[in-house]
Design a protein around this motif. Structure first.
Motif, short mmCIF file in Angstrom:
data_model
loop_
_atom_site.label_atom_id
_atom_site.label_comp_id
_atom_site.label_asym_id
_atom_site.label_seq_id
_atom_site.Cartn_x
_atom_site.Cartn_y
_atom_site.Cartn_z
N LYS A 1 -7.30 9.05 27.47
CA LYS A 1 -6.48 9.85 27.90
C LYS A 1 -4.89 9.79 27.77
N THR A 2 -4.63 8.49 28.00
CA THR A 2 -3.10 8.08 27.84
C THR A 2 -2.91 8.32 26.27
N GLN A 3 -3.74 7.95 25.35
CA GLN A 3 -3.47 8.27 23.71
C GLN A 3 -3.17 9.62 23.54
N ARG A 4 -3.94 10.52 24.30
CA ARG A 4 -3.64 12.17 23.96
C ARG A 4 -2.34 12.43 24.47
N GLU A 5 -1.91 11.90 25.72
CA GLU A 5 -0.77 12.29 26.38
C GLU A 5 0.37 11.65 25.58
N ARG A 6 0.27 10.67 24.82
CA ARG A 6 1.43 10.05 24.07
C ARG A 6 1.50 10.76 22.70
N ILE A 7 0.59 11.24 22.12
CA ILE A 7 0.57 12.19 21.09
C ILE A 7 1.06 13.59 21.30
N ALA B 1 0.96 -1.30 -0.03
CA ALA B 1 -0.18 0.05 0.11
C ALA B 1 0.96 1.09 -0.19
N PRO B 2 0.48 2.37 -0.26
CA PRO B 2 1.28 3.50 -0.12
C PRO B 2 2.00 3.82 0.97
N LEU B 3 2.89 4.52 0.96
CA LEU B 3 3.47 4.57 2.49
C LEU B 3 2.82 5.36 3.71
N PRO B 4 2.22 6.21 3.17
CA PRO B 4 1.23 7.20 4.22
C PRO B 4 0.30 6.17 4.68
N VAL B 5 -0.26 5.38 3.99
CA VAL B 5 -1.39 4.60 4.55
C VAL B 5 -0.94 3.52 5.19
N LEU B 6 0.17 2.81 5.21
CA LEU B 6 0.90 1.65 5.95
C LEU B 6 1.19 2.57 7.33
N MET B 7 1.78 3.61 7.32
CA MET B 7 2.29 4.27 8.63
C MET B 7 1.16 4.76 9.13
N MET B 8 -0.02 5.21 8.62
CA MET B 8 -0.99 5.58 9.31
C MET B 8 -1.82 4.38 10.06
N GLY B 9 -2.00 3.37 9.26
CA GLY B 9 -2.74 2.00 9.81
C GLY B 9 -1.80 1.44 10.91
N ALA B 10 -0.34 1.64 10.87
CA ALA B 10 0.35 0.77 11.97
C ALA B 10 0.30 1.84 13.32
N PHE B 11 0.28 3.14 13.13
CA PHE B 11 0.04 4.21 14.21
C PHE B 11 -1.16 4.05 14.88
N ALA B 12 -2.27 3.69 14.17
CA ALA B 12 -3.51 3.44 14.66
C ALA B 12 -3.57 2.05 15.82
N ILE B 13 -2.99 1.16 15.28
CA ILE B 13 -3.05 -0.08 15.49
C ILE B 13 -2.15 -0.03 17.05
N ALA B 14 -0.79 0.62 16.86
CA ALA B 14 -0.04 0.53 17.89
C ALA B 14 -0.66 1.34 19.09
N LEU B 15 -1.31 2.55 18.81
CA LEU B 15 -1.75 3.17 19.74
C LEU B 15 -2.92 2.59 20.60
N ILE B 16 -3.69 2.07 19.78
CA ILE B 16 -4.72 1.21 20.54
C ILE B 16 -4.32 0.20 21.46
N VAL B 17 -3.34 -0.78 20.93
CA VAL B 17 -2.90 -1.80 21.47
C VAL B 17 -2.09 -1.34 22.66
N ASN B 18 -1.07 -0.50 22.64
CA ASN B 18 -0.37 0.03 23.75
C ASN B 18 -0.97 0.76 24.78
N TYR B 19 -1.81 1.53 24.24
CA TYR B 19 -2.33 2.64 25.30
C TYR B 19 -4.01 2.85 24.91
N PRO B 20 -4.75 1.59 25.59
CA PRO B 20 -5.92 1.80 25.29
C PRO B 20 -6.68 2.99 25.83
N SER B 21 -6.44 3.41 26.95
CA SER B 21 -7.04 4.63 27.70
C SER B 21 -6.92 6.04 26.45
#
Length: 449
Positions: free
Chosen positions: A288-294, A266-286
């Motif tokens: 509040k924590t997601q906002r802090e990490r971003i 897939a296009p590089l931006p799509v892969l990076m966006m998808g991987a980021f979304a998965i990583a954020l949800i898996v590692n930091y489900p909250s």
């Protein structure tokens, strides 16, 4: 600016680039303000008028996919650093290099070379800096050395067929990428060898400096003799952000992302966006924590995005006003016919300043075909012209018009102009070493006919 220069797009373009470089190298303006204000001024001098706005938009729009990819790459690998994915690698590097600056710098060069084989400069910078910056800060090494070695190693390995410059050169001249790369393998090895030699030299110099300072092995922060050092303190996030139980999952996700990049799923931006979304949800489900990490990584993202968009505006005006084409035509016209059979090494030499002052797209799609057409009149094959142009990659890695240098300097917290001043002479030497290897191996002919 004389009337003749105003009427000559080539001179006007050269003046624009020279003005820009002087302003940022002397720190009169920041890179972002110079990238915006200088082209607007010279665009007005060129008579572009109201068309300047459209040129800037076109330049910015062309870089939008790159900006998306880099923004989400910074966020993704920032999350991986927070979660502790690279902690084992850092520990391994620490055990391997110890407290010896020579081993640290050579380890940096070898690590960067291996990581950069994926062809993605952003990934190379993020992974290498994640692993090595804690070591540099712990020992008090100059982070500009890390920027230098990143530029030398990643640019040389960009000769691989899936590397951006090789792919562009092959596309512009309608050549198979493999036909460019295979004869250049000795050249790439020579470039890597030179980078390791530079790493050894830098390590020896740092060993002498730190020895003279009698620096304690665990000292943190910059030393007075090390210019433009990184900020003090441990760069690693707090323990509460670590997710050691998710190490294998994060590793698998990262490997899958790398495989997707290499296979072009897939296009590089799509892969990076998808991987980021998965990583954020898996590692930091909250949430509040997601906002802090971003938020923790927002400053890096904003700085990189603004700088790249500003560079897009610069190149948009440079191309839209016809300055690029005029400079290329003037360069070709300045070559005497007697030098025609030597077009291949001439291409290598002129590619050094051209690729420094121009974007990949502007050079490979705008100028390289003109040079190749000229060389064809003297019997120089387009493959030879393309290979010769690729020997200038180490200098291109220092260009203020590419995204990677802003990413590296942003992560290291060093000034772009300082990194260029520190690295440029070594980049020139690297280009000359690669050119010599290309000539010796026959990948680039010294003379035809």
């Amino acid at each position: 600016m004389t009337l003749t220069a105003l009427q000559n797009p080539a001179l006007l373009g050269a003046g624009m680039i020279l003005t820009f470089m002087i302003l940022i190298m002397t720190r009169r303006l920041s890179a972002i303000t110079a990238l915006i204000l200088v082209p607007i001024l010279f665009g007005l001098l060129a008579g572009a008028g109201a068309g300047i706005g459209e040129m800037m938009i076109q330049g910015v729009t062309a870089l939008t996919p790159t900006v998306l990819m880099l923004a989400f790459a910074v966020l993704y690998f920032g999350l991986m650093i927070d979660a502790g994915l690279f902690d084992p690698l850092v520990r391994f590097v620490l055990r391997s290099v110890g407290d010896d600056p020579v081993r640290v710098t050579i380890g940096t060069a070898l690590l960067c070379t291996v990581v950069s084989l994926d062809g993605d400069g952003a990934t190379t910078a993020l992974v290498t800096i994640s692993a090595m910056l804690p070591v540099y800060r712990r020992l008090g090494l100059n982070p500009l050395i890390l920027a230098l070695l990143l530029g030398l190693c990643s640019s040389v390995t960009n000769l691989i067929p899936w590397g951006g410059p090789t792919a562009r050169a092959a596309t512009a001249l309608q050549i198979e990428p493999a036909s460019l790369f295979l004869p250049m393998m000795p050249t790439m090895l020579a470039g890597i060898g030179f980078a390791v030699l530079v790493a050894w030299r830098m390590g020896v110099m740092e060993r002498k400096r730190l020895g003279a300072l009698t620096l304690q092995p665990l000292a943190l922060g910059p030393q007075p003799e090390a210019p433009v050092m990184a900020e003090e303190g441990d760069p690693r996030p707090h323990a509460e952000t670590r997710r050691p139980k998710l190490f294998l999952l994060n590793l698998g996700l990262t490997l899958a992302l790398m495989a997707g990049l290499l296979l072009g799923l897939a296009p590089l931006p799509v892969l990076m966006m998808g991987a980021f979304a998965i990583a954020l949800i898996v590692n930091y489900p909250s949430l509040k924590t997601q906002r802090e990490r971003i938020a923790a990584h927002a400053e890096n993202v904003i700085n990189i995005v603004l700088l790249i968009f500003a560079a897009g505006a610069f190149t948009g005006i440079l191309q839209g006003t016809g300055m690029v084409e005029a400079m290329a035509a003037a360069l070709v016209a300045a070559i005497p016919p007697a030098l025609g059979p030597y077009m291949a090494p001439i291409t290598a030499l002129v590619s050094m300043p051209l690729t420094f002052f121009m974007s990949n797209d502007a050079f490979y799609f705008g100028i390289l075909p003109v040079i190749a057409e000229t060389g064809g009149h003297y019997g120089v094959a387009p493959e030879a012209i393309a290979r010769a142009s690729l020997t200038a990659l180490p200098i291109h890695a220092m260009s203020p018009l590419i995204a990677a240098i802003y990413l590296v300097c942003g992560l290291l917290k060093v000034d772009v102009g300082a990194a260029q001043r520190f690295s440029l002479k070594w980049a020139v030497l690297s280009c000359l070493v690669m050119l010599g290897a290309a000539l010796a191996s026959g990948a680039v002919p010294f003379r035809v006919g």
